[in-house]
Enzyme design. Structure first.
Site, PDB file in Angstrom:
ATOM      1  N   HIS A 203       0.750  -1.289  -0.117  1.00  0.00           N
ATOM      2  CA  HIS A 203      -0.076   0.009   0.008  1.00  0.00           C
ATOM      3  C   HIS A 203       0.803   1.328   0.222  1.00  0.00           C
ATOM      4  O   HIS A 203       0.172   2.473  -0.163  1.00  0.00           O
ATOM      5  CB  HIS A 203      -1.249  -0.094   1.308  1.00  0.00           C
ATOM      6  CG  HIS A 203      -0.222   0.315   2.465  1.00  0.00           C
ATOM      7  ND1 HIS A 203       0.589  -0.555   3.084  1.00  0.00           N
ATOM      8  CD2 HIS A 203      -0.200   1.300   3.246  1.00  0.00           C
ATOM      9  CE1 HIS A 203       0.889   0.185   4.288  1.00  0.00           C
ATOM     10  NE2 HIS A 203       0.395   1.094   4.328  1.00  0.00           N
TER      11      HIS A 203
HETATM   12  C1  UD1 Z   1      -1.765   5.930   6.711  1.00  0.00           C
HETATM   13  C2  UD1 Z   1      -0.244   6.136   7.351  1.00  0.00           C
HETATM   14  C3  UD1 Z   1       0.698   5.053   7.151  1.00  0.00           C
HETATM   15  C4  UD1 Z   1       0.272   3.774   7.610  1.00  0.00           C
HETATM   16  C5  UD1 Z   1      -1.404   3.468   7.043  1.00  0.00           C
HETATM   17  C6  UD1 Z   1      -1.918   2.350   7.676  1.00  0.00           C
HETATM   18  C7  UD1 Z   1       0.432   8.681   6.848  1.00  0.00           C
HETATM   19  C8  UD1 Z   1       1.126   9.590   6.344  1.00  0.00           C
HETATM   20  N1  UD1 Z   1       0.242   7.296   6.461  1.00  0.00           N
HETATM   21  O1  UD1 Z   1      -1.324   5.619   5.087  1.00  0.00           O
HETATM   22  O2  UD1 Z   1       1.795   5.281   7.553  1.00  0.00           O
HETATM   23  O3  UD1 Z   1       1.114   2.705   7.221  1.00  0.00           O
HETATM   24  O4  UD1 Z   1      -2.110   4.737   7.302  1.00  0.00           O
HETATM   25  O5  UD1 Z   1      -2.987   2.087   7.134  1.00  0.00           O
HETATM   26  O6  UD1 Z   1      -0.388   8.835   7.796  1.00  0.00           O
HETATM   27  N2  UD1 Z   1      -8.872   5.905   2.018  1.00  0.00           N
HETATM   28  C9  UD1 Z   1      -9.935   5.636   1.814  1.00  0.00           C
HETATM   29  N3  UD1 Z   1     -10.602   5.148   3.124  1.00  0.00           N
HETATM   30  C10 UD1 Z   1     -10.121   4.988   4.439  1.00  0.00           C
HETATM   31  C11 UD1 Z   1      -8.814   5.767   4.527  1.00  0.00           C
HETATM   32  C12 UD1 Z   1      -8.216   6.151   3.258  1.00  0.00           C
HETATM   33  O7  UD1 Z   1     -10.301   5.401   1.090  1.00  0.00           O
HETATM   34  O8  UD1 Z   1     -10.802   5.082   5.370  1.00  0.00           O
HETATM   35  C13 UD1 Z   1      -7.945   6.267   0.638  1.00  0.00           C
HETATM   36  C14 UD1 Z   1      -8.150   7.700   0.305  1.00  0.00           C
HETATM   37  O9  UD1 Z   1      -8.144   7.853  -1.061  1.00  0.00           O
HETATM   38  C15 UD1 Z   1      -6.798   8.378   0.915  1.00  0.00           C
HETATM   39  C16 UD1 Z   1      -5.925   7.414   0.832  1.00  0.00           C
HETATM   40  O10 UD1 Z   1      -6.440   6.054   1.321  1.00  0.00           O
HETATM   41  O11 UD1 Z   1      -6.627   9.552   0.154  1.00  0.00           O
HETATM   42  C17 UD1 Z   1      -4.829   7.515   1.684  1.00  0.00           C
HETATM   43  O12 UD1 Z   1      -5.148   7.452   3.167  1.00  0.00           O
HETATM   44  P1  UD1 Z   1      -4.177   8.114   4.362  1.00  0.00           P
HETATM   45  O13 UD1 Z   1      -4.843   8.056   5.468  1.00  0.00           O
HETATM   46  O14 UD1 Z   1      -3.762   9.514   3.745  1.00  0.00           O
HETATM   47  O15 UD1 Z   1      -2.657   7.416   4.173  1.00  0.00           O
HETATM   48  P2  UD1 Z   1      -2.761   5.646   4.118  1.00  0.00           P
HETATM   49  O16 UD1 Z   1      -2.011   5.505   2.823  1.00  0.00           O
HETATM   50  O17 UD1 Z   1      -3.890   4.828   4.765  1.00  0.00           O
END
Ligand code: UD1
Length: 353
Positions: A203
């Site tokens: 991921h």
């Molecule tokens: C975040 C953490 C990462 C951790 C991961 C665990 C940061 C910088 N990164 O990454 O260190 O390993 O969580 O899972 O904080 N999205 C959804 N639904 C959700 C959440 C996210 O669709 O419930 C999608 C959205 O498009 C979003 C993208 O995932 O923009 C990224 O989500 P984000 O929380 O920014 O970072 P992660 O990749 O989940």
């Protein structure tokens, strides 16, 4: 004494599940704030329900966004939440290295509230990772730092961090031991569905946002003559749906903790770029291939249980074909990290109050 815990992302819910119970058992009041960084049912609510985590007093519902926008919005909302409370907490507790971690730590520091950082001292030494910046900054301003191993303690000493530093072991090991037992008894659906498979999770933006890196990983998957079960993070759904995927790949929705635990227990090997799964693979005695060039969990590399390959087809295949390991020793404590943290916090605050 009262602590505000700030969580927002999937791995933090798992850590909170064991730490909250330990805090409660020792008489420390905890008020949990969910930033809303993860919000899908399969990324958030399912963990709270399944692991019986105390309901957060508030959800800031920040959701997704660019790093700056997301972290900034969390800070605005969190500061206002704390200022509007009747009393100031004794400390703010944050876990790990996500944007929710940094937001919580920065707000606490601006309000002169002591910061507790669990999973302190980890370093990938790769400052292009947002997580590396989040942990470097959080450690700098934390007052009480709990490390998962001696390597973390040495790193913080090297950086001349001023807070009180303790090696307590890893709270994820507590969670692994506690919840594996429950998961084993449950016999989940996933357990009945697959056999003779590898478990994959990929991921990290560095792997999935680069076509070249993702192609290298998929090429390796294509070469492996075995089923590969991959629970997909929502951010990558779209990306994968636009591609011709290898036939041996089974894509799943994000899994709950118990289901993931069952998938891990029954798999042959793990291929991942997640931090938590590298350790869980080790504890479950499954060989792990980490599709990154570095890891914060360097202890798992000992004895070859975990191998770093980066997103490189040839290196992934070489690691896949490597001889299995035999020597295994316990890593990251004895499964009592959460109780050790609760006891230290009680001592610490009773002495200064
Ligand atoms: C975040 C953490 C990462 C951790 C991961 C665990 C940061 C910088 N990164 O990454 O260190 O390993 O969580 O899972 O904080 N999205 C959804 N639904 C959700 C959440 C996210 O669709 O419930 C999608 C959205 O498009 C979003 C993208 O995932 O923009 C990224 O989500 P984000 O929380 O920014 O970072 P992660 O990749 O989940």
């Amino acid at each position: 004494m009262e602590i505000i815990t700030v969580v927002g992302a999937r791995p933090q819910f798992i850590k909170a599940a064991v730490v909250s119970k330990a805090l409660h058992s020792i008489g420390i009041n905890e008020d949990i704030v969910h930033t809303g960084q993860h919000y899908d049912h399969s990324m958030s609510t399912i963990f709270w329900e399944e692991l019986d985590i105390p309901v957060p007093s508030t959800n800031l519902n920040i959701g997704s966004g660019s790093h700056g926008a997301q972290t900034g919005e969390m800070m605005i909302q969190l500061e206002s939440f704390i200022l509007n409370r009747k009393s100031t907490p004794n400390a703010i507790l944050v876990y790990g290295d996500t944007n929710s971690t940094l937001a919580g730590a920065l707000v606490a520091s601006k309000l002169h509230i002591p910061i507790i950082h669990i999973e302190a001292g980890l370093r990938s030494f790769n400052r292009k990772m947002p997580e590396e910046i989040n942990r470097l900054l959080t450690d700098q301003i934390s007052d009480i730092l709990f490390c998962s191993s001696e390597i973390g303690v040495h790193q913080l000493e090297k950086e001349q961090i001023e807070g009180s530093i303790y090696n307590v072991g890893d709270v994820m090991y507590d969670a692994f031991l506690t919840f594996s037992e429950i998961s084993k008894k449950k016999k989940t659906d996933t357990e009945l569905l697959f056999s003779d498979y590898l478990l994959a999770t990929i991921h990290r933006p560095s792997n999935t946002d680069s076509d070249n890196n993702l192609n290298q990983i998929l090429e390796a998957f294509n070469t492996i003559n075995q089923t590969i079960v991959w629970p997909v993070h929502p951010r990558n759904k779209q990306k994968l749906s636009n591609r011709n995927l290898p036939n041996n790949l089974v894509l799943l929705e994000p899994q709950s903790y118990f289901d993931m635990n069952a998938l891990l227990r029954n798999c042959e090997k793990v291929i991942t770029d997640s931090g938590g799964l590298q350790k869980e693979a080790y504890w479950a005695k499954k060989p792990c291939i980490t599709v990154r060039d570095e890891t914060e969990w360097v202890e798992t590399l000992h004895g070859g249980w975990n191998q770093l390959t980066g997103p490189d087809t040839n290196k992934i295949m070489k690691a896949f074909n490597a001889a299995p390991n035999t020597h295994w020793k316990p890593l990251y404590g004895d499964g009592n990290a959460a109780n050790a943290i609760a006891t230290k916090l009680k001592d610490f605050f009773e002495n200064i109050l």
